[in-house]
Design an enzyme around this catalytic site. Structure first.
Site, PDB file in Angstrom:
ATOM      1  N   GLU A 217      32.480  12.411   2.124  1.00  0.00           N
ATOM      2  CA  GLU A 217      33.875  11.964   1.989  1.00  0.00           C
ATOM      3  C   GLU A 217      34.022  10.475   1.690  1.00  0.00           C
ATOM      4  O   GLU A 217      34.738   9.754   2.406  1.00  0.00           O
ATOM      5  CB  GLU A 217      34.672  12.359   3.246  1.00  0.00           C
ATOM      6  CG  GLU A 217      34.617  13.870   3.501  1.00  0.00           C
ATOM      7  CD  GLU A 217      35.437  14.334   4.705  1.00  0.00           C
ATOM      8  OE1 GLU A 217      35.897  13.494   5.490  1.00  0.00           O
ATOM      9  OE2 GLU A 217      35.606  15.566   4.847  1.00  0.00           O
TER      10      GLU A 217
ATOM     11  N   ASN B  67      29.179  14.745  -0.801  1.00  0.00           N
ATOM     12  CA  ASN B  67      30.036  15.878  -0.442  1.00  0.00           C
ATOM     13  C   ASN B  67      31.467  15.369  -0.241  1.00  0.00           C
ATOM     14  O   ASN B  67      31.672  14.315   0.369  1.00  0.00           O
ATOM     15  CB  ASN B  67      29.474  16.450   0.876  1.00  0.00           C
ATOM     16  CG  ASN B  67      30.078  17.751   1.324  1.00  0.00           C
ATOM     17  OD1 ASN B  67      30.184  18.694   0.549  1.00  0.00           O
ATOM     18  ND2 ASN B  67      30.467  17.814   2.604  1.00  0.00           N
TER      19      ASN B  67
ATOM     20  N   HIS C 242      37.922  23.515   1.415  1.00  0.00           N
ATOM     21  CA  HIS C 242      38.839  23.893   2.501  1.00  0.00           C
ATOM     22  C   HIS C 242      40.185  24.200   1.844  1.00  0.00           C
ATOM     23  O   HIS C 242      40.975  23.299   1.581  1.00  0.00           O
ATOM     24  CB  HIS C 242      38.978  22.746   3.513  1.00  0.00           C
ATOM     25  CG  HIS C 242      37.711  22.471   4.262  1.00  0.00           C
ATOM     26  ND1 HIS C 242      37.168  23.376   5.145  1.00  0.00           N
ATOM     27  CD2 HIS C 242      36.886  21.399   4.266  1.00  0.00           C
ATOM     28  CE1 HIS C 242      36.059  22.876   5.675  1.00  0.00           C
ATOM     29  NE2 HIS C 242      35.860  21.677   5.148  1.00  0.00           N
TER      30      HIS C 242
ATOM     31  N   GLU D 280      31.687  24.029   2.397  1.00  0.00           N
ATOM     32  CA  GLU D 280      32.468  24.182   3.640  1.00  0.00           C
ATOM     33  C   GLU D 280      33.633  25.142   3.441  1.00  0.00           C
ATOM     34  O   GLU D 280      34.741  24.916   3.942  1.00  0.00           O
ATOM     35  CB  GLU D 280      32.996  22.813   4.110  1.00  0.00           C
ATOM     36  CG  GLU D 280      31.914  21.774   4.316  1.00  0.00           C
ATOM     37  CD  GLU D 280      32.400  20.456   4.918  1.00  0.00           C
ATOM     38  OE1 GLU D 280      33.542  20.387   5.421  1.00  0.00           O
ATOM     39  OE2 GLU D 280      31.623  19.481   4.864  1.00  0.00           O
TER      40      GLU D 280
ATOM     41  N   ASP E 121      36.531  27.605   3.521  1.00  0.00           N
ATOM     42  CA  ASP E 121      37.425  28.439   4.324  1.00  0.00           C
ATOM     43  C   ASP E 121      38.788  28.435   3.638  1.00  0.00           C
ATOM     44  O   ASP E 121      39.085  27.544   2.839  1.00  0.00           O
ATOM     45  CB  ASP E 121      37.500  28.021   5.817  1.00  0.00           C
ATOM     46  CG  ASP E 121      37.784  26.559   6.071  1.00  0.00           C
ATOM     47  OD1 ASP E 121      38.403  25.888   5.217  1.00  0.00           O
ATOM     48  OD2 ASP E 121      37.400  26.069   7.158  1.00  0.00           O
TER      49      ASP E 121
HETATM   50  C1  XIL Z   1      34.545  19.312  11.578  1.00  0.00           C
HETATM   51  C2  XIL Z   1      33.952  20.239  12.642  1.00  0.00           C
HETATM   52  O1  XIL Z   1      33.973  21.563  12.173  1.00  0.00           O
HETATM   53  C3  XIL Z   1      34.752  20.114  13.927  1.00  0.00           C
HETATM   54  O2  XIL Z   1      34.139  20.874  14.957  1.00  0.00           O
HETATM   55  C4  XIL Z   1      34.846  18.660  14.352  1.00  0.00           C
HETATM   56  O3  XIL Z   1      35.688  18.560  15.482  1.00  0.00           O
HETATM   57  C5  XIL Z   1      35.398  17.812  13.225  1.00  0.00           C
HETATM   58  O4  XIL Z   1      34.598  17.992  12.063  1.00  0.00           O
HETATM   59  N1  XIL Z   1      34.780  18.071   6.622  1.00  0.00           N
HETATM   60  C6  XIL Z   1      33.491  17.861   7.052  1.00  0.00           C
HETATM   61  C7  XIL Z   1      33.061  18.397   8.368  1.00  0.00           C
HETATM   62  O5  XIL Z   1      32.674  17.314   6.303  1.00  0.00           O
HETATM   63  O6  XIL Z   1      32.116  17.571   8.997  1.00  0.00           O
HETATM   64  C8  XIL Z   1      34.231  18.638   9.292  1.00  0.00           C
HETATM   65  O7  XIL Z   1      33.739  19.339  10.447  1.00  0.00           O
HETATM   66  C9  XIL Z   1      35.317  19.430   8.595  1.00  0.00           C
HETATM   67  C10 XIL Z   1      35.815  18.672   7.407  1.00  0.00           C
END
Ligand code: XIL
Length: 313
Positions: A129, A170, A206, A234, A236
């Site tokens: 990020e 990422n 996401h 990641e 979802d």
């Molecule tokens: C999230 C985890 O899933 C949570 O358990 C934690 O509280 C916060 O981080 N982008 C990312 C991940 O790169 O590291 C994040 O993970 C979700 C968003």
């Protein structure tokens, strides 16, 4: 092929995987599905390889949480994705509250990345990020103190620590054409032309039900045209609760179209869901009123989304 990973592999991808977290590993019904190599061929630790977990005080490394997930992956014959080396979030306070000079902070980044990358194999989200949504660099401690030098230092340290690991940058909101995707394209171009090691771009994905970007496939092709691989890291697809049949059906279509985009891009190597079950999704605690984002429900039963993924693989 019976499960997601088995089908992904027979279709030429490296893996279908899931994020997981240490606190979930006492749930035997959950672990039984996670351990099934036919469903999941890759694991990402959701928290236990982050900076606050791995180097809570300077120079003191703790691998216990990360090792638990690495060992699980190894015993299941699953690939491991390290997550992550450098991110603005979940940093220990010693990193954020010291007034570093640039060379001091670069040395801190170098030590952190080389230590954790040499400890864990396969692939790494070396940089997580780095951008704001408008495509400017996020003004975290790393950028504020070093400019973009921290990115070069982190990637070079990771390459030196493990020449075989796939090194990724990422981010989210780079899954459709726009300022942020363009900024990532430009960064990869610049790093490659400067000879800085970068192997891949991770698209977090996401998403929101009904709002999967239509340019996902073409953005992935723009990245692979630069000579890097891509991965969906990641995935979802959340909905505003309460869940309805119509939302579940749309979610099935959305999962299918995301997976189809990866299937259509040769350099898209694999797909990771950000945990496979609604029981342990990060969504409800982060996005108020939203949830049910995963392909298995909170009773560990497969949802229509599972069929959507299978159909696309
Ligand atoms: C999230 C985890 O899933 C949570 O358990 C934690 O509280 C916060 O981080 N982008 C990312 C991940 O790169 O590291 C994040 O993970 C979700 C968003």
């Amino acid at each position: 092929a019976t499960g997601l990973n088995a089908k992904a592999k027979s279709a030429g991808k490296l893996y279908f995987g899931s994020a997981t977290d240490n606190s979930e590993l006492t749930d035997t019904a959950y672990v039984a599905i996670l351990d099934n190599n036919s469903e999941f061929g890759q694991l990402t630790p959701a928290n236990s390889m982050k900076w606050d977990a791995t180097e809570p005080s300077q120079g003191t490394f703790t691998f216990s949480g990360g090792d638990q997930i690495a060992n699980l992956a190894k015993s299941n014959g699953q690939l491991l994705r390290g997550h992550n080396c450098v991110w603005y979030n979940q940093l220990p306070s010693w990193v954020t509250s010291t007034s570093w000079t640039s060379s001091e902070l670069l040395s801190v980044v170098q030590t952190h990345c080389s230590t954790i990358v040499s400890h864990y194999k396969d692939a790494w989200d070396v940089i997580n990020e780095p951008f704001n949504d408008d495509g400017t660099f996020r003004t975290d401690v790393f950028y504020t103190v070093t400019g973009t030098q921290y990115i070069t230092t982190a990637l070079q340290a990771a390459r030196a620590a493990d020449p075989n690991a796939k090194l990724y940058i990422n981010d989210y909101n780079i899954e459709s054409t726009g300022a942020k995707a363009t900024a990532m394209l430009n960064l990869v171009k610049q790093l490659k032309s400067a000879g800085v090691p970068v192997d891949g771009v991770g698209l977090q994905c996401h998403f929101i039900v009904g709002e999967v970007p239509t340019s996902l496939q073409s953005v992935m092709q723009q990245f692979t045209a630069l000579g890097v691989e891509v991965a969906i890291t990641e995935l979802d697809i959340r909905m505003t609760l309460p869940e309805t049949q119509a939302l579940l059906t749309q979610q099935q279509k959305d999962y299918q179209s995301v997976v189809a985009a990866c299937m259509a891009v040769e350099g898209c190597v694999g797909i990771t869901v950000w945990d496979y079950t609604d029981k342990y999704s990060w969504v409800p605690s982060t996005f108020s009123g939203q949830g049910d984002a995963c392909p298995w429900d909170s009773n560990l039963q497969k949802k229509p989304a599972y069929t959507g993924i299978m159909t696309a693989l």
